[in-house]
Scaffold this motif. Structure first.
Motif, PDB file in Angstrom:
ATOM      1  N   LEU A 140      51.210  29.790  47.829  1.00 38.55           N
ATOM      2  CA  LEU A 140      50.515  30.292  46.820  1.00 38.55           C
ATOM      3  C   LEU A 140      51.013  30.471  45.544  1.00 38.55           C
ATOM      4  CD1 LEU A 140      49.027  33.294  49.065  1.00 38.55           C
ATOM      5  CD2 LEU A 140      47.707  31.353  47.848  1.00 38.55           C
ATOM      6  N   THR A 141      52.423  30.664  45.548  1.00 38.28           N
ATOM      7  CA  THR A 141      53.111  31.002  44.291  1.00 38.28           C
ATOM      8  C   THR A 141      53.241  29.328  43.618  1.00 38.28           C
ATOM      9  OG1 THR A 141      54.572  32.726  45.590  1.00 38.28           O
ATOM     10  CG2 THR A 141      55.616  31.571  43.594  1.00 38.28           C
ATOM     11  N   LYS A 142      53.439  28.341  44.471  1.00 44.41           N
ATOM     12  CA  LYS A 142      53.315  27.068  43.639  1.00 44.41           C
ATOM     13  C   LYS A 142      52.256  26.711  43.067  1.00 44.41           C
ATOM     14  CE  LYS A 142      57.218  25.258  46.621  1.00 44.41           C
ATOM     15  NZ  LYS A 142      57.622  24.408  47.850  1.00 44.41           N
ATOM     16  N   HIS A 143      51.229  27.161  43.557  1.00 47.47           N
ATOM     17  CA  HIS A 143      49.755  26.793  43.150  1.00 47.47           C
ATOM     18  C   HIS A 143      49.261  27.892  42.307  1.00 47.47           C
ATOM     19  CE1 HIS A 143      50.228  24.169  46.453  1.00 47.47           C
ATOM     20  NE2 HIS A 143      49.221  23.283  45.910  1.00 47.47           N
ATOM     21  N   LEU A 144      50.265  28.902  41.757  1.00 41.62           N
ATOM     22  CA  LEU A 144      49.702  29.857  41.005  1.00 41.62           C
ATOM     23  C   LEU A 144      49.490  29.139  39.511  1.00 41.62           C
ATOM     24  CD1 LEU A 144      49.160  33.008  40.401  1.00 41.62           C
ATOM     25  CD2 LEU A 144      51.538  33.129  40.091  1.00 41.62           C
ATOM     26  N   ARG A 145      48.294  29.688  38.870  1.00 40.66           N
ATOM     27  CA  ARG A 145      47.977  29.291  37.432  1.00 40.66           C
ATOM     28  C   ARG A 145      47.043  30.471  36.810  1.00 40.66           C
ATOM     29  NH1 ARG A 145      45.693  25.437  40.706  1.00 40.66           N
ATOM     30  NH2 ARG A 145      43.406  26.248  39.738  1.00 40.66           N
ATOM     31  N   ALA A 146      47.142  30.571  35.641  1.00 42.35           N
ATOM     32  CA  ALA A 146      46.459  31.404  34.800  1.00 42.35           C
ATOM     33  C   ALA A 146      45.011  31.524  35.467  1.00 42.35           C
ATOM     34  CB  ALA A 146      46.212  31.099  33.378  1.00 42.35           C
ATOM     35  N   ASP A 147      44.214  30.433  35.953  1.00 37.27           N
ATOM     36  CA  ASP A 147      42.933  30.402  36.146  1.00 37.27           C
ATOM     37  C   ASP A 147      42.634  30.836  37.460  1.00 37.27           C
ATOM     38  OD1 ASP A 147      43.661  28.131  37.554  1.00 37.27           O
ATOM     39  OD2 ASP A 147      42.206  26.624  36.635  1.00 37.27           O
ATOM     40  N   ASN A 148      43.824  31.025  38.255  1.00 42.60           N
ATOM     41  CA  ASN A 148      43.518  31.626  39.391  1.00 42.60           C
ATOM     42  C   ASN A 148      44.230  32.889  39.853  1.00 42.60           C
ATOM     43  OD1 ASN A 148      46.039  30.789  40.330  1.00 42.60           O
ATOM     44  ND2 ASN A 148      45.345  29.060  41.605  1.00 42.60           N
ATOM     45  N   ALA A 149      45.071  33.250  38.757  1.00 43.96           N
ATOM     46  CA  ALA A 149      45.874  34.718  38.807  1.00 43.96           C
ATOM     47  C   ALA A 149      45.083  35.618  39.590  1.00 43.96           C
ATOM     48  CB  ALA A 149      46.475  34.544  37.573  1.00 43.96           C
ATOM     49  N   PHE A 150      43.925  36.014  38.989  1.00 35.91           N
ATOM     50  CA  PHE A 150      43.253  37.363  39.389  1.00 35.91           C
ATOM     51  C   PHE A 150      42.723  37.156  40.775  1.00 35.91           C
ATOM     52  CE2 PHE A 150      42.792  38.291  34.773  1.00 35.91           C
ATOM     53  CZ  PHE A 150      43.167  39.597  34.762  1.00 35.91           C
ATOM     54  N   ALA A 172      43.679  33.620  31.598  1.00 39.12           N
ATOM     55  CA  ALA A 172      43.121  34.476  33.045  1.00 39.12           C
ATOM     56  C   ALA A 172      42.019  35.082  32.922  1.00 39.12           C
ATOM     57  CB  ALA A 172      44.487  35.528  33.253  1.00 39.12           C
ATOM     58  N   ILE A 173      41.600  35.940  31.811  1.00 38.08           N
ATOM     59  CA  ILE A 173      40.370  36.838  31.657  1.00 38.08           C
ATOM     60  C   ILE A 173      39.391  35.764  31.642  1.00 38.08           C
ATOM     61  CG2 ILE A 173      41.582  38.719  31.263  1.00 38.08           C
ATOM     62  CD1 ILE A 173      40.496  38.433  28.208  1.00 38.08           C
ATOM     63  N   SER A 174      39.593  34.557  31.236  1.00 38.64           N
ATOM     64  CA  SER A 174      38.503  33.702  31.122  1.00 38.64           C
ATOM     65  C   SER A 174      37.929  32.943  32.102  1.00 38.64           C
ATOM     66  CB  SER A 174      38.636  32.652  29.993  1.00 38.64           C
ATOM     67  OG  SER A 174      38.794  33.210  28.677  1.00 38.64           O
ATOM     68  N   ALA A 175      38.807  33.124  33.119  1.00 34.87           N
ATOM     69  CA  ALA A 175      38.396  32.291  34.361  1.00 34.87           C
ATOM     70  C   ALA A 175      37.209  33.027  35.232  1.00 34.87           C
ATOM     71  CB  ALA A 175      39.854  31.941  35.233  1.00 34.87           C
ATOM     72  N   GLU A 176      36.876  32.224  36.172  1.00 33.17           N
ATOM     73  CA  GLU A 176      35.770  33.022  36.962  1.00 33.17           C
ATOM     74  C   GLU A 176      36.223  34.151  37.897  1.00 33.17           C
ATOM     75  OE1 GLU A 176      32.994  30.448  39.692  1.00 33.17           O
ATOM     76  OE2 GLU A 176      33.156  29.076  38.074  1.00 33.17           O
ATOM     77  N   ARG A 220      39.082  41.426  22.427  1.00 32.57           N
ATOM     78  CA  ARG A 220      39.059  40.269  23.351  1.00 32.57           C
ATOM     79  C   ARG A 220      38.956  40.861  24.644  1.00 32.57           C
ATOM     80  NH1 ARG A 220      39.242  34.999  21.655  1.00 32.57           N
ATOM     81  NH2 ARG A 220      39.412  34.554  19.412  1.00 32.57           N
ATOM     82  N   LEU A 221      40.094  41.610  25.077  1.00 28.38           N
ATOM     83  CA  LEU A 221      40.162  42.271  26.244  1.00 28.38           C
ATOM     84  C   LEU A 221      39.065  43.443  26.682  1.00 28.38           C
ATOM     85  CD1 LEU A 221      42.116  42.883  28.875  1.00 28.38           C
ATOM     86  CD2 LEU A 221      42.978  44.953  27.538  1.00 28.38           C
ATOM     87  N   PHE A 222      38.337  43.978  25.625  1.00 26.30           N
ATOM     88  CA  PHE A 222      37.116  44.750  25.455  1.00 26.30           C
ATOM     89  C   PHE A 222      36.017  44.038  26.288  1.00 26.30           C
ATOM     90  CE2 PHE A 222      33.205  46.369  23.961  1.00 26.30           C
ATOM     91  CZ  PHE A 222      33.220  47.582  24.889  1.00 26.30           C
ATOM     92  N   GLY A 223      35.821  42.720  25.501  1.00 29.15           N
ATOM     93  CA  GLY A 223      34.730  41.780  25.685  1.00 29.15           C
ATOM     94  C   GLY A 223      34.822  41.328  27.116  1.00 29.15           C
ATOM     95  N   ALA A 224      35.771  41.173  27.767  1.00 26.22           N
ATOM     96  CA  ALA A 224      36.093  40.895  29.210  1.00 26.22           C
ATOM     97  C   ALA A 224      35.916  41.835  30.241  1.00 26.22           C
ATOM     98  CB  ALA A 224      37.701  40.243  29.429  1.00 26.22           C
ATOM     99  N   VAL A 225      36.162  42.998  29.828  1.00 31.49           N
ATOM    100  CA  VAL A 225      35.899  43.969  30.677  1.00 31.49           C
ATOM    101  C   VAL A 225      34.364  44.498  30.632  1.00 31.49           C
ATOM    102  CG1 VAL A 225      36.204  46.768  30.836  1.00 31.49           C
ATOM    103  CG2 VAL A 225      38.065  45.317  30.250  1.00 31.49           C
TER     104      VAL A 225
END
Length: 481
Positions: free
Chosen positions: A170-180, A209-213, A238-243
């Motif tokens: 999992l660590t090796k495949h960790l990226r911003a788009d799957n971090a959450f 990260a917050i833009s990912a599904e 931008r953080l507020f928009g994501a929330v």
């Protein structure tokens, strides 16, 4: 001499398209290929002999019915066949007990089971086969689709070595788009090391990260854990928009109408973790003030906080996050300004390193020698060794015709690490401009509240509009320490 047991381990009805079906079919095929008589002589090591017994009816003394399935009916006094979605897997008590304290207690403890068949409805067949394969042969067989269920199974049966392999995968495949997504799983499975790595990734690439599904799928506790962090690299608006996006998804999960009141309700404590005082008045007016999530009184108090002194107390944190913390700094690498510098669509570039971790928020650029003018510009920071763009912005600036520099900012702060080589890049569209001369290779910024920040500059080879250490564009770098 007849062999004990007999048939292959995989039931014929298992669909071969599933990961579990493929694994079992492979095991069955091995058994069919190998001669059963004197098979031990064909295996040159203990590992090979035990690997041969994996998912094999030969010498097996226990069976597991793994996976969820409809109720199994008995029949004819024999073992009931596995239901749809289940798989019947042969195993050997000694091997399992030698590899797992949980299996040891199951077979040899004070309340040991004597059953020859054990049902495991909470375990996926593919994950259980991955566990057995590891116990029989030390072979690790995990992939993106099975790693989480294998991690669960390794934890359930106390096999920390396989658990470590899963976390490493999992660590090796960790990226911003799957971090959450991975952060949620790490918290669920109590994997603090993986959770910490996920949070570091979110800190460094918050916007991605917050833009990912996966962001809108996290639970409220994970959301709060992230919003509490001082190290997020993102503007609060931008953080507020994501929330707000998360709140809309949560309303749908709870089958609530997506109204202002319900969004406020599902956010609960998370709303108080948004640092509204860090926004500009324009950002607040364009977003939160019109969102309907804040009460009228909260909106008025925050507007007063932005516009009057002394400022009224507001119930929101005003401590800056990440690189928005502290005082803005800048360095200028030129000692003199000259005319004229032309543009033909090529980027001006300069490479640099720094001696300490900082966050770059923008550049100062020279403007027109022909009086007040507007420029279009793309700015970038590129990791030179990886040839990876870390941040960019398509924007513009207005200049007044003087030899001053004009600020051009990135959308989000960009983290810069010590000793790593980066390229600062600016592509301008507009008339001829001023430019700097008598450039310095090394520029040191001294601050009374922080250590010295030393920039070392290098000319950038390749497709460059002419900027170098000695002269050119990009005179200023604006940063936070």
């Amino acid at each position: 001499m007849a062999a004990a047991g007999g048939g292959p381990g995989a039931p014929a009805e298992t669909p071969p398209a599933t990961a579990a079906g493929v694994a079992a079919a492979e095991a069955g095929a091995v058994l069919q290929r190998e001669p059963l008589y004197n098979w031990q002589a064909t295996k040159g090591s203990l590992r090979e002999r035990f690997a041969f017994l994996f998912s094999n009816e030969l010498l097996s003394d226990v069976h597991f019915v793994v996976g969820k399935g409809s109720a199994r009916g008995g029949g004819g006094g024999g073992a009931a066949p596995p239901g749809p979605g289940q798989q019947r897997i042969p195993a050997h008590r000694f091997v399992l007990a030698a590899g797992s304290a949980v299996f040891d207690a199951m077979f040899n403890g004070g309340m040991a089971t004597t059953s020859a068949e054990i049902e495991l409805p909470d375990v996926e067949p593919a994950a259980f086969l991955a566990l057995l394969r590891f116990l029989y042969s030390d072979e690790v067989q995990i992939g993106p689709e099975t790693v989480m269920t294998t991690l669960y199974t390794a934890k359930k049966y106390a096999v920390p070595a396989l658990e470590a392999h899963c976390v490493d995968f999992l660590t090796k495949h960790l990226r911003a788009d799957n971090a959450f997504m991975l952060l949620t799983q790490a918290r669920l499975f109590d994997e603090p090391q993986l959770a910490s790595l996920c949070l570091d990734t979110i800190d460094k690439s918050t916007m991605d990260a917050i833009s990912a599904e996966g962001f809108t799928d996290i639970d409220i506790d994970t959301l709060c854990a992230v919003l509490e962090r001082d190290t997020l690299s993102i503007r609060e608006s931008r953080l507020f928009g994501a929330v707000v996006r998360w709140a809309e998804a949560e309303c749908q999960r709870q089958q609530l109408p997506v109204t202002f009141g319900n969004k406020q309700k599902v956010l609960g404590r998370a709303l108080s973790l948004i640092r509204f005082p860090l926004m500009t008045i324009e950002e607040f007016a364009a977003g939160p003030a019109q969102s309907g999530i804040l009460s009228d009184r909260e909106v008025v108090n925050l507007f007063l906080h932005f516009t009057v002194n002394p400022k009224p107390k507001v119930d929101y944190i005003d401590r800056p996050r990440c690189c928005l913390r502290g005082k803005e700094c800048s360095i200028n690498r030129f000692q003199q300004v000259e005319s004229r510098w032309g543009y033909s669509g090529t980027s001006d570039r300069i490479r640099f390193t720094v001696n300490r971790r900082i966050s770059i928020v923008g550049f100062g650029l020279y403007g027109s020698i022909h009086g007040p003018t507007d420029y279009q510009v793309n700015i970038q920071i590129i990791d030179y060794e990886k040839n990876q763009t870390l941040g960019q912005n398509d924007t513009g600036f207005s200049c007044d015709g003087t030899a001053s520099t004009f600020r051009v900012m990135f959308k989000e702060p960009i983290e810069i690490l010590p000793t790593v080589c980066y390229t600062a890049c600016a592509t301008l569209k507009g008339p001829d401009s001023h430019y700097g001369t008598k450039g310095l290779k090394k520029v040191i910024h001294e601050s009374p509240t922080a250590s010295k920040t030393c920039f070392v500059f290098y000319s950038s080879p390749g497709n460059n509009n002419g900027t170098s250490i000695e002269d050119g564009q990009i005179p200023e770098i604006i940063f936070y320490t």
